[in-house]
Scaffold this active site. Structure first.
Site, PDB file in Angstrom:
ATOM      1  N   LYS A 175       9.114  -0.452   4.332  1.00  0.00           N
ATOM      2  CA  LYS A 175       8.638   0.863   3.930  1.00  0.00           C
ATOM      3  C   LYS A 175       9.792   1.676   3.385  1.00  0.00           C
ATOM      4  O   LYS A 175      10.844   1.781   4.012  1.00  0.00           O
ATOM      5  CB  LYS A 175       8.017   1.578   5.134  1.00  0.00           C
ATOM      6  CG  LYS A 175       7.380   2.916   4.787  1.00  0.00           C
ATOM      7  CD  LYS A 175       6.612   3.459   5.989  1.00  0.00           C
ATOM      8  CE  LYS A 175       5.852   4.722   5.625  1.00  0.00           C
ATOM      9  NZ  LYS A 175       5.040   5.208   6.745  1.00  0.00           N
ATOM     10  N   GLY A 196       0.810  -1.209   0.000  1.00  0.00           N
ATOM     11  CA  GLY A 196       0.000   0.000   0.000  1.00  0.00           C
ATOM     12  C   GLY A 196       0.836   1.248   0.000  1.00  0.00           C
ATOM     13  O   GLY A 196       2.064   1.219   0.130  1.00  0.00           O
ATOM     14  N   ASP A 235      -0.414  11.204  14.695  1.00  0.00           N
ATOM     15  CA  ASP A 235      -1.192  11.001  13.463  1.00  0.00           C
ATOM     16  C   ASP A 235      -1.995   9.713  13.540  1.00  0.00           C
ATOM     17  O   ASP A 235      -2.069   8.952  12.573  1.00  0.00           O
ATOM     18  CB  ASP A 235      -0.253  10.976  12.249  1.00  0.00           C
ATOM     19  CG  ASP A 235      -1.028  11.061  10.924  1.00  0.00           C
ATOM     20  OD1 ASP A 235      -2.130  11.649  10.928  1.00  0.00           O
ATOM     21  OD2 ASP A 235      -0.535  10.541   9.911  1.00  0.00           O
ATOM     22  N   VAL A 253       4.810   0.812   0.945  1.00  0.00           N
ATOM     23  CA  VAL A 253       5.083  -0.388   1.729  1.00  0.00           C
ATOM     24  C   VAL A 253       5.011  -1.598   0.801  1.00  0.00           C
ATOM     25  O   VAL A 253       4.027  -1.769   0.064  1.00  0.00           O
ATOM     26  CB  VAL A 253       4.074  -0.539   2.887  1.00  0.00           C
ATOM     27  CG1 VAL A 253       4.391  -1.798   3.691  1.00  0.00           C
ATOM     28  CG2 VAL A 253       4.109   0.692   3.784  1.00  0.00           C
TER      29      VAL A 253
END
Length: 922
Positions: free
Chosen positions: A35, A13, A128, A20
């Protein structure tokens, strides 16, 4: 393709900063997630590299089952990567789309919360958190990832590193701000107020983002407006949280926990994620429901008792229901209410709390007792399961109202705390939930169990909306009602639909949307009649009639429909609340039409009904009693009016405390009644005491009421200058509230003070309010023209004064309405006095005898206006040399004054002097 030693298996994704990949680690024989930078969207490679390293360092510091484990950080050429454990599953936002139950969603987010809790203990802030940044594995375990915006939150760290610090060292990256202060980080929909304002994020910021995420996942919508970024930001910064949708199975306690976590002030949120998670996991009613269910099973099965079924002699059939009020009204909630009131109204806090806390505690105690009684009656086989359901349904609605009322204190401003005090006093009566006759006579609930449950939830929502109506939070109330309408399946059950339309109309009335309210009431009335919902039909018809008579200014239509309104309400005459409201509205409609005697009869009946059932000491009961006092004041029954107003003051102080704003109105009307009883100095003393109590800081309406009351008392004592100053101050305080009637009284005060320019200006203002739509027999017309005549007389312009007085009387000549007869008598008395001063003795006597006849026809024998007419006749008889007649009139007048007037009452002194002069002359 390879990334260092990792074989790339495929794309997993995209993130906001990187990509990733699923990879295979040849050395350790395991699948990992790697990542790397998102090159096409990141322009500043060095900055992005630092961010990725920050994420790796943050996650490497943590070792927790609910946080993704970091295996290593590496770099290939200029590309930095982070290798993490591979989670077989999906992000929480994708998983929620599969419609798990609310309990499953809550359990998953609690796991994610544990990860944040661990991060905070390690000194890290995520900054976040959102559903996309947490994964739920195939084994059900949730892991938080993407700590890319994390930084240490030690209190000693500033947002900027000192100049010269070794900021280039990658080992210190966690101690560096990502950008300078003022730059917004994170995803806007999940950001805390402090992040929206560009301030430093903290563990409380993560708590806020977590609550946004959980709210969105549980209720399928955002807790804040999404019309625009500006609207979202404003709601977030101001702490305006959208109520949950009606029909949601999520318990109210969960929403309350979320709302606290969504407070604009970080200090008002939970002290830690630990406390928040504990509140989310708490189920106060679980034990009660479990044992009650066992009790019901035992009864239905004919078992000897639930004690044997449970298997423990220490467990009662029905445990105390008090835990069901946990988070609704308990020690913690009482402390929250106390803190809110002390913050918003520090000067009056103890008085307000002394008024509301005992009432809330009594309500909660009674609720628990009724819940316990219902459970025991059901468990012991003394009532059917159907009746038990009806009782618990009623009690659940009352609990929702209690819960919403307590909640409202946290949202209230200082200006509407007094509305909340009234709301506490007007909580829906619990006794109705014990009235088996009324419960079983009600319309049966839906037969389908699922629809029945949704209808019950919607009724609890409407109970909450009613609280918002009483506290002036109409926007929130209307949102709740609209959420009920949104459930098309549940609103096929027409009784619920009628209830929703009724509540919507009532909220619209409070919001000033009269035309829209009429449409809602029409829908409610038609639906209620069609479905046989007699209670809603009756209540709607009453409120619709009041709306027509007052807000829509259609009194004739309201009066024409009063027969239908009465017929609908007779069907539910045993319901004290509904029928009492009808009697109040009927009185108001008659009063609007000028039928004061009939209005008084309806209000008297309403007062007796509510008092007989212990419902007089409520806001509505006190309001009806006040209406009755006002009616008695208008028809000249001053002693009875004063008695009612004293009772109003007593009940109001008991219910709302000694300094509730309504007290100003009650004290002022009592002062008018005292003036009518000849106790003007007492009235003035009460008004001065009230003025000292309210001070200068009160709202305009309160200040206006006090100033007008002071002026009226001073004018009655012929202190024109002081009265004029108070009336002018009242006009400056609230010019928009100064009607023709107020200008008429100011005109009289200016004349008594000898201020001709002020008198003429007030006269012009008063007359400007008279037009073709003015009721010639109404109070405004009477007061303007009678006041004009009295003002001219005070200036010595006697012949001129006759004209407005005769004009005012001419429209009342043919009326036999008691109010009109009394007003006609007062005008004849003024005209008789003027004719006597002009030397027109025959005409004067005729006028005075006409005044006395009118007074005797409609006023009580002790009314001082009769004495005023007798005194005037005595003065006239003395002027004509009829000494014996003058003495008789003076003696009769004095005997009436002696019944109620204070010794210094000027007319009483004049009567004594007249009697003495007549006897000396003899």
């Amino acid at each position: 393709m390879r990334l260092g030693r990792f074989n790339v298996l495929g794309l997993v994704g995209h993130g906001g900063m990187g990509v990733v990949y699923a990879c295979y680690d040849d050395q350790l024989d395991r699948k990992v997630a790697v990542k790397v930078l998102h090159r096409e969207v990141v322009r500043e490679q060095e900055n992005a590299r630092r961010r990725l390293l920050r994420e790796a360092q943050a996650m490497a510091r943590l070792s927790h089952p609910n946080i993704v484990t970091v295996h290593e950080v590496g770099q290939v050429d200029d590309m930095v990567y982070v290798a993490m454990e591979f989670v077989r599953g999906q992000t929480l936002d994708a998983w929620v789309q599969r419609s798990p139950s609310w309990r499953q969603i809550l359990a998953a987010f609690v796991q994610a919360g544990r990860g944040l809790e661990a991060a905070h203990r390690a000194g890290l802030v995520h900054r976040d958190f959102k559903p996309q940044n947490a994964m739920i594995g195939e084994d059900g375990q949730v892991k938080v990832l993407d700590f890319g915006l994390a930084r240490l939150h030690d209190d000693d760290l500033g947002e900027e590193l000192p100049s010269g610090a070794q900021a280039s060292l990658e080992g210190a990256l966690l101690l560096r701000p990502l950008t300078r202060t003022g730059v917004i980080l994170g995803t806007p929909g999940y950001m805390s107020p402090e992040q929206h304002l560009g301030l430093r994020a903290s563990a409380e910021s993560d708590q806020f983002s977590f609550c946004v995420s959980l709210y969105q996942s549980l209720y399928g919508d955002w807790p804040f407006s999404t019309e625009s970024f500006q609207a979202l930001r404003e709601d977030v910064v101001r702490g305006r949280v959208t109520p949950p949708p009606a029909g949601s199975p999520v318990p109210a306690r969960v929403f309350k926990a979320l709302r606290r976590g969504l407070m604009a002030d970080p200090r008002a949120r939970f002290a830690s994620m630990t406390e928040l998670l504990a509140e989310l996991e708490r189920e106060p009613g679980a034990l009660y429901r479990r044992v009650a269910a066992l009790a019901a099973t035992a009864v239905l099965a004919g078992a000897g008792g639930v004690i044997a079924t449970v298997g423990s002699p220490g467990v009662a059939q029905c445990p105390d229901a008090r835990p069901e009020l946990a988070g609704v009204w308990d020690g913690e909630r009482a402390a929250e209410v106390g803190a809110a009131v002390r913050t918003k109204a520090p000067a009056r806090a103890e008085e307000i709390l002394a008024a509301i806390e005992p009432q809330l505690e009594r309500y909660a105690t009674t609720w628990v007792q009724l819940r316990n009684d219902a459970c025991r009656a059901h468990a012991e086989g003394r009532q059917t399961a159907h009746l038990f359901d009806l009782q618990t349904s009623c009690l659940d609605q009352r609990r929702a109202a209690l819960d919403a009322t307590v909640d409202a204190f946290a949202l209230a401003e200082a200006t509407n705390l007094d509305d909340l005090v009234q709301t506490v006093g007007g909580l829906p009566p619990l006794v109705a939930c014990a009235d088996t006759g009324a419960l079983t006579a009600a319309i049966p609930p839906p037969t389908d169990s699922l629809v029945r449950a949704r209808v019950q939830q919607h009724r609890e929502t409407l109970a909450r909306a009613e609280v918002h109506e009483h506290t002036g939070q109409t926007r929130l109330g209307l949102q709740l009602v609209e959420s009920v309408f949104a459930d098309a399946e549940a609103t096929k059950y027409e009784p619920l639909l009628a209830e929703a339309h009724l509540r919507k109309g009532s909220l619209q009335v409070r919001d000033g949307a009269a035309a829209a309210a009429l449409r809602s009431f029409d829908e409610a009335l038609a639906t209620a009649i069609g479905s046989g919902h007699a209670g809603v039909a009756a209540l709607t018809s009453s409120r619709r009639g009041h709306l027509l008579a007052y807000q829509l200014a259609r009194p004739d239509q309201a009066r024409d429909e009063l027969r239908l309104i009465a017929a609908l309400n007779r069907r539910v005459a045993e319901d004290v609340e509904i029928y009492g409201e009808f009697l109040n509205v009927a009185g108001a409609i008659h009063a609007q039409a000028g039928n004061w005697t009939t209005a008084g009869a309806r209000w008297e009946e309403a007062v007796a009904l509510r008092e007989a059932h212990g419902r007089l000491a409520t806001p509505l009961g006190i309001g009806i009693l006040f209406n009755l006092g006002a009616q008695l004041l208008i028809v000249g029954h001053y002693e009875a009016a004063a008695e009612r107003f004293r009772r109003v003051l007593e009940l109001s102080e008991r219910l709302s405390g000694p300094n509730h704003p309504d007290r100003t109105m009650y004290e002022s009307t009592l002062a008018y009644a005292l003036t009518g009883l000849g106790r003007t100095r007492e009235a003035l003393a009460r008004m001065r005491e009230l003025e000292a109590r309210v001070g200068e800081g009160e709202n305009k309406v309160t200040r206006l009421t006090v100033l007008l009351g002071l002026g009226q008392a001073e004018l009655a004592l012929s202190d024109g200058r002081a009265a004029l100053q108070h009336f002018l101050a009242a006009q400056r305080t609230s010019p928009e509230s100064f009607s023709s009637r107020e200008w008429a009284v100011l005109m009289r005060a200016a004349a008594v003070a000898g201020d001709v320019p002020a008198m003429e200006k007030a006269r012009d203002q008063a007359l400007a309010g008279i037009d073709e739509h003015t009721d010639l027999r109404g109070l405004t017309y009477y007061e303007v023209f009678s006041g004009h005549g009295q003002a001219l007389a005070s200036l010595g312009r006697l012949r001129e004064a006759l004209v407005p007085l005769e004009q005012a009387r001419s429209v009342l000549v043919e009326s036999d309405d008691p109010v009109h007869v009394a007003r006609r008598g007062r005008l004849s008395l003024e005209l008789g006095r003027l004719r006597g001063q002009l030397g027109e003795h025959e005409v004067a006597e005729s006028e005075l005898r006409a005044a006395l006849a009118d007074f005797e026809a409609v006023l009580s024998p002790q009314n001082l206006e009769l004495a005023d007419a007798m005194l005037a006749l005595g003065e006239l008889a003395l002027a004509r040399g009829r000494l014996d007649e003058a003495a008789q009139w003076a003696s009769r007048a004095e005997s009436i004054y002696a019944t109620t007037a204070e010794p210094e009452h000027a007319p009483w002194l004049q009567a004594r002097a007249l009697l003495a002069r007549a006897r000396v002359a003899e």
